[in-house]
Design an enzyme around this catalytic site. Structure first.
Site, short mmCIF file in Angstrom:
data_model
loop_
_atom_site.label_atom_id
_atom_site.label_comp_id
_atom_site.label_asym_id
_atom_site.label_seq_id
_atom_site.Cartn_x
_atom_site.Cartn_y
_atom_site.Cartn_z
CB CYS A 18 31.19 28.27 35.41
SG CYS A 18 31.79 28.09 33.64
CE1 TYR A 20 34.78 28.89 37.67
CE2 TYR A 20 35.18 26.77 38.83
CZ TYR A 20 35.31 27.40 37.82
OH TYR A 20 36.02 26.92 36.74
CB CYS A 21 30.33 32.38 36.57
SG CYS A 21 30.24 33.92 35.65
N GLY A 66 31.06 37.39 30.75
CA GLY A 66 30.32 36.65 29.75
C GLY A 66 31.35 35.86 28.80
CG ASP A 274 36.13 41.63 35.21
OD1 ASP A 274 34.99 41.81 34.86
OD2 ASP A 274 36.81 40.52 35.02
CB CYS A 323 52.75 39.85 51.47
SG CYS A 323 51.05 39.94 51.82
CB CYS A 328 43.77 41.24 43.88
SG CYS A 328 42.30 41.91 43.35
#
Length: 351
Positions: A18, A20-21, A66, A274, A323, A328
């Protein structure tokens, strides 16, 4: 206490490429991009440590990559058997798998259905919108993913759709949603495309105008569908509705701080998130250090504490309760969407 563990049983290995991974890009910037396929020994240590940490409370196992299905059904069957063996205190176990969907077949669906596993399938929309998700030879993955989705339906597997919110997709949210609706898909997640650390020039990243268009038009469509009784869940918008009612968000980051979790790579390396599986955030290895010990490390505690730090302007903002300082922590690195959020929240409060 409850524990959330994300496992990467196939490390960064994937059968797609992909464009944009974020994880492919991130892994290339650490000492070892590919950490190896997770062994039964490492999986067993993850399970024993997680159950010991939980001490009878809830345990959440999420498998990502992955592409986690590259590890094969046998790996997962063995994993669940070990969980049953070591869960002597009766922890409630939740298992989730995020997959690109191309490897889903009858065997996988039987396994998911039998073991009540929640599956997330990555798909951005129709053939054209999904064009950035391709095999390594450039072949589109779209048809194989849709075929996998139809199998999940056939076996009545619980699943949702995860889409990467690029500039293109933000401007085409309605088209994406209508496509999913045509396939009778109603549980959706749209997550912002991440740039490499320190690089906001990615052609896939959303500008403030892109994000504003998605939020405003996406929420209006979402709200109108719900008012008409159409079954629909868009995770980000679901969580804003929770926050509007004064309840905490269930999605990591949307409460304004990082949730406590552990991410375990194929070789047992552990990280706090992650998005931060890098050399700088390496906590240790589960094969020689348990989760209770890793939680006490300086890197882990400073990582969590840093997520509570917000810009001074946020502290007096009337929209902070929604907000939460931009959501994140990792998303805040790329762009300052403050003006976008203010405009959006001023509009949805009137709904």
């Amino acid at each position: 206490m409850p524990i959330s563990v994300m496992l990467k049983p196939s490390s960064s290995a994937c059968n797609l490429k992909c464009e944009y991974c974020f994880y492919a890009s991130l892994s290339e910037h650490r000492d070892e991009a590919f950490k190896g396929m997770m062994t039964a020994h490492t999986a067993e240590n993850v399970i024993k440590s997680a159950l010991s940490y939980a001490n009878g409370t809830d345990v959440y196992f999420t498998f990502q990559g992955g592409e986690p299905l590259l590890s094969g059904v046998d790996f997962f069957e063995n994993f669940l058997a070990l969980v049953e063996q070591y869960n002597t205190k009766g922890s409630k176990i939740t298992n989730c798998i995020q997959t690109n969907g191309t490897l889903i077949n009858e065997q996988w669906c039987e396994f998911f259905s039998k073991n009540n596993i929640l599956v997330g399938v990555s798909l951005d929309g129709d053939l054209e919108l999904n064009s950035h998700r391709m095999y390594k030879d450039g072949t589109p993955s779209f048809d194989d993913v849709v075929q996998g989705i139809e199998l999940l339906k056939k076996y009545k597997v619980s699943f949702n759709i995860l889409s990467v919110l690029t500039s293109e997709l933000a401007q085409n949210f309605k088209r994406s949603y209508r496509f999913f609706k045509s396939l009778d898909l109603h549980y959706l997640q749209y997550i912002p495309c991440l740039s490499e650390f320190g690089d906001s020039s990615s052609p896939f990243s959303m500008s403030c105008d892109d994000y504003a268009y998605y939020l405003t038009n996406g929420y209006k469509l979402y709200y109108n569908e719900i008012m008409r009784g159409v079954p629909l869940s868009v995770r980000q918008f679901d969580n804003y509705r929770l926050l509007l009612r004064g309840r905490p968000a269930e999605q990591c980051g949307m409460n304004g701080f990082c949730s406590e979790q552990f991410v375990v790579e194929g070789d047992g390396s552990v990280y706090p998130c992650d998005f931060y599986c890098t050399n700088d955030y390496y906590l240790g290895n589960i094969n020689n250090t348990n989760f209770s010990q890793l939680k006490k490390s300086d890197i882990y505690t400073s990582f969590i504490k840093s997520s509570f730090v917000h810009d001074e302007k946020c502290k007096t903002c009337s929209y902070f309760s929604l907000c939460r300082g931009g959501g994140c922590k990792r998303n805040r690195v790329d762009f300052d969407y403050c003006a976008v959020y203010k405009k959006f929240f001023s509009e949805i409060i009137s709904f």
